[in-house]
Enzyme design. Structure first.
Site, PDB file in Angstrom:
ATOM      1  N   HIS A   1      39.409  45.968  39.490  1.00 44.47           N
ATOM      2  CA  HIS A   1      40.676  46.159  40.212  1.00 44.47           C
ATOM      3  C   HIS A   1      40.902  45.034  41.229  1.00 44.47           C
ATOM      4  CE1 HIS A   1      43.831  48.533  42.356  1.00 44.47           C
ATOM      5  NE2 HIS A   1      43.388  47.823  43.375  1.00 44.47           N
ATOM      6  N   GLU A   2      39.936  44.829  42.088  1.00 40.48           N
ATOM      7  CA  GLU A   2      40.110  43.820  43.132  1.00 40.48           C
ATOM      8  C   GLU A   2      40.264  42.435  42.516  1.00 40.48           C
ATOM      9  OE1 GLU A   2      40.915  44.694  45.986  1.00 40.48           O
ATOM     10  OE2 GLU A   2      40.318  46.799  45.838  1.00 40.48           O
TER      11      GLU A   2
END
Ligand SMILES: [Zn+2]
Length: 672
Positions: free
Chosen positions: A462-463
């Site tokens: 995600h990041e």
């Protein structure tokens, strides 16, 4: 030695010279940065030529570089390595920054020039920049009279102090609320590595026994495997009481004061409440539209959570547990996942070793999609010894930027995970992107591998999606660079990137047993996919709880002060139909860092709002052959490279060929 912030860094991609930077540099650098910026602004307003794009808007985009360099590094420290010295500096610098910002956006002569700039003959990105500047000025209070502006300055200064205080008290209380367990038997169920890490954490804190550190959000990873009910209860309660009940800190009072001041500020600007103000410049058409969507999701989510609870009760009853409680949820949820879907998430950890997750998973997927490669630059230093630096290059060998990874937790780091930028890409300024990913993975005992939980791998992907949004930015103006899109759009590219974690070619490439190298069997992946909606009732309900709580705090009108924040919170959840004793909200007001110290006030809905775009995009990739360069290039060209240089929803349409449909999201979360 001169202050390292006063000059453009000579390091590759203008990476800040961390080896030369000391905390003592910040306050003088801020001072110089403010002065330089104000002089540049004065030069713009003093110009006797009629205002035009070049002498006003472009000049503003070029201004304030010393300040930007300083602030980008400083806020990296306040989030990722907030020592006591940094915290003390923040208490001083925070109000100065708020005041400085007001002195730009409440500058009447400047606003007059900005208003006078014609967009005739400008290219689309430049014309958009003009209208964005106008809007920013108006939202900051440029149209207020002197009395209104004075009030605005006061409110902003106080809010800045309160936000800093909230973050600092929360960090302190989180560290002090770590659960101390004296008897190893009470940790039964945790892996040997986890027990060793807890022992190491206790030793480091000078305590006897084992220390379970608290992470954000509410639910704690250890709850899934601790067999001792009492330990589970103590751990969840420590988490739920964070910020206000454990050690004499009180973030709730700060939260209530901030909500009241934000309401006042919104009223000053002509809005009914802060939520209306905050959503006015988002992609969501209105606050009503947001409520309509959340309202549609609440009932089916709660129904699914209650159905899940029934299965958990059955599993718990077999252990002689007759009164299932919130602290039992993760434990029995994992048990059901094992029994019903044959998925044992704890058994996956040996297959998720950090180095492989990064190089053979995250970087590999980016290479297959976008042709980019990652080369570790051990010659370049980060801001902490744990930080690693990679150079990112395009397929043709051209440099794209730097990616910094800071994966381990520490007492000076805020909870959760995030991406931020040290240098923003802009062709006007001739800059490329330097971006950071932060996670909070427990550091293993010396010599042991870093094994990630399933959720931590999702978070890392995600990041990294945010990081790609920053790295691929290809815009003219720094204002529009990379992730500088509306909050309710920014989570979209990052959520899309999560899809590659379990993509067959990717998972086969990275999920290998750390000791034996044996790959995670495909049927295990298939079973994980089959179980993907298990727990979504809980997940959606706890998310909606936090979202509706956020909106409740920010729909207060001026003068509506909250005397008892705990009662207010309970009422808000009850009113929204998501008050389940078994499913506490994902964040409670005492530790809701996103909204009280993180820029997500009245914007926590953004995750599910952008997930509509995400789920529909995942469909598109599936329909079009998945992990290919062609697909990646299209996503990069139409979306990831655009930043906020065009209307984000138009970028989505250009990519997808139509507006987003909500069905893929409903299907994914089992809400269809
Ligand atoms: Zn995110």
């Amino acid at each position: 030695m001169s202050n390292p912030f006063l000059h453009t860094s000579a390091l590759p991609y203008q990476l800040p010279p961390f080896e030369q930077i000391t905390p003592e540099d910040f306050l003088p650098a801020f001072k110089s940065g403010f002065e330089e910026h104000l002089m540049e602004i004065d030069a713009i307003t003093a110009n006797s030529d009629a205002p035009d794009f070049e002498n006003t808007i472009a000049a503003m985009e070029r201004a304030g570089q010393t300040l930007a360099r300083t602030a980008n590094v400083f806020f990296t420290f306040t989030a990722a390595d907030a020592t006591e010295q940094i915290q003390a500096i923040q208490q001083e610098a925070g109000p100065q920054l708020a005041e400085h910002e007001d002195s730009i956006y409440l500058n009447k002569a400047l606003f007059q020039r900005v208003s006078g700039v014609s967009t005739d003959g400008l290219d689309a990105e430049s014309a958009r920049l003009v209208s964005e500047y106008r809007r920013s000025f108006i939202r900051a209070g440029a149209r207020l009279d002197d009395e209104g502006q004075a009030k605005m300055r006061k409110l902003n200064a106080r809010l800045s102090v309160l936000g800093t205080e909230y973050a600092q008290k929360l960090l302190k209380d989180t560290n002090e609320s770590a659960l101390l367990v004296t008897d190893a038997a009470d940790l039964d169920g945790l892996s040997d590595d986890d027990v060793a890490a807890a022992a190491a954490a206790a030793a480091e804190a000078g305590q006897e026994g084992y220390l379970l550190s608290l992470v954000l959000p509410t639910s704690q990873p250890a709850l899934a495997s601790l067999t001792n009910r009492e330990t589970r209860r103590r751990l969840l309660e420590a988490s739920l009481n964070r910020g206000f009940r454990n050690n004499g800190e009180n973030t709730l009072g700060l939260a209530a004061e901030m909500a009241a001041l934000r309401a006042e500020r919104a009223e000053l600007l002509g809005f009914a409440n802060h939520a209306e103000f905050a959503t006015d410049n988002q992609t969501a058409p209105s606050l009503e539209a947001i409520h309509a969507m959340l309202g549609k999701l609440a009932a089916p989510a709660v129904r699914n959570a209650q159905a899940e609870a029934e299965l958990l009760r059955e599993a718990a009853a077999r252990d002689g547990v007759e009164d299932l409680q919130a602290w039992d949820w993760s434990y029995y949820s994992e048990q059901v996942r094992r029994e019903k879907f044959s998925v044992d998430r704890a058994a996956l950890r040996p297959y998720f070793e950090l180095e492989r997750v990064l190089k053979d998973g995250i970087f590999y997927a980016a290479n297959r999609l976008y042709g980019v490669t990652f080369t570790e630059r051990t010659d370049l230093a980060g801001y902490h010894p744990d930080v690693r630096v990679w150079e990112v290059t395009n397929e043709d060998g051209s440099g794209l930027g730097l990616f910094l990874g800071d994966y381990y937790t520490r007492d000076t780091k805020a909870g959760g995970a995030w991406m931020n930028s040290l240098v923003h890409q802009s062709s006007l300024l001739g800059t490329a992107s330097v971006v950071i990913n932060n996670l909070n993975i427990a550091k293993p005992a010396a010599g042991e591998p870093t094994l990630l939980s399933f959720d931590e791998v999702v978070t890392a992907f995600h990041e990294f999606g945010h990081a790609l949004h920053g790295l691929f930015s290809d815009v003219t103006y720094p204002q529009f660079s990379g992730t500088a899109v509306p909050r309710d759009f920014v989570e979209y590219p990052s959520q899309v990137n999560e899809m590659w974690m379990l993509w067959p070619e990717v998972v086969a490439n990275f999920a290998k047993h750390y000791a034996t190298g044996e790959p995670l069997p495909q049927d295990a992946v298939d079973r994980i996919e089959a179980a993907s909606t298990w727990g979504e009732g809980f997940g959606t309900t706890e998310y909606l709880g936090a979202t509706l709580l956020d909106l409740a705090w920010h729909e207060l009108a001026t003068g509506e002060t909250v005397q008892d924040p705990e009662a207010f919170e309970a009422e808000a959840l009850e009113r929204a139909g998501v008050a389940l004793a078994l499913v506490p909200p994902r964040y409670r007001s005492g530790y809701f860092k996103h909204i009280f110290a993180g820029g997500y006030a009245a914007a926590y809905y953004a995750y599910i709002w952008s997930e509509v775009l995400d789920a529909d995009t995942v469909e598109w990739f599936r329909e079009n052959g998945g992990l290919t360069r062609e697909n990646g290039d299209r996503f990069r060209r139409e979306l990831l490279s655009r930043g906020n240089s065009i209307d984000p929803l138009q970028a989505f349409r250009n990519f997808r060929g139509r507006d987003a449909a909500i069905e893929p999201l409903l299907h994914r979360r089992g809400l269809a």
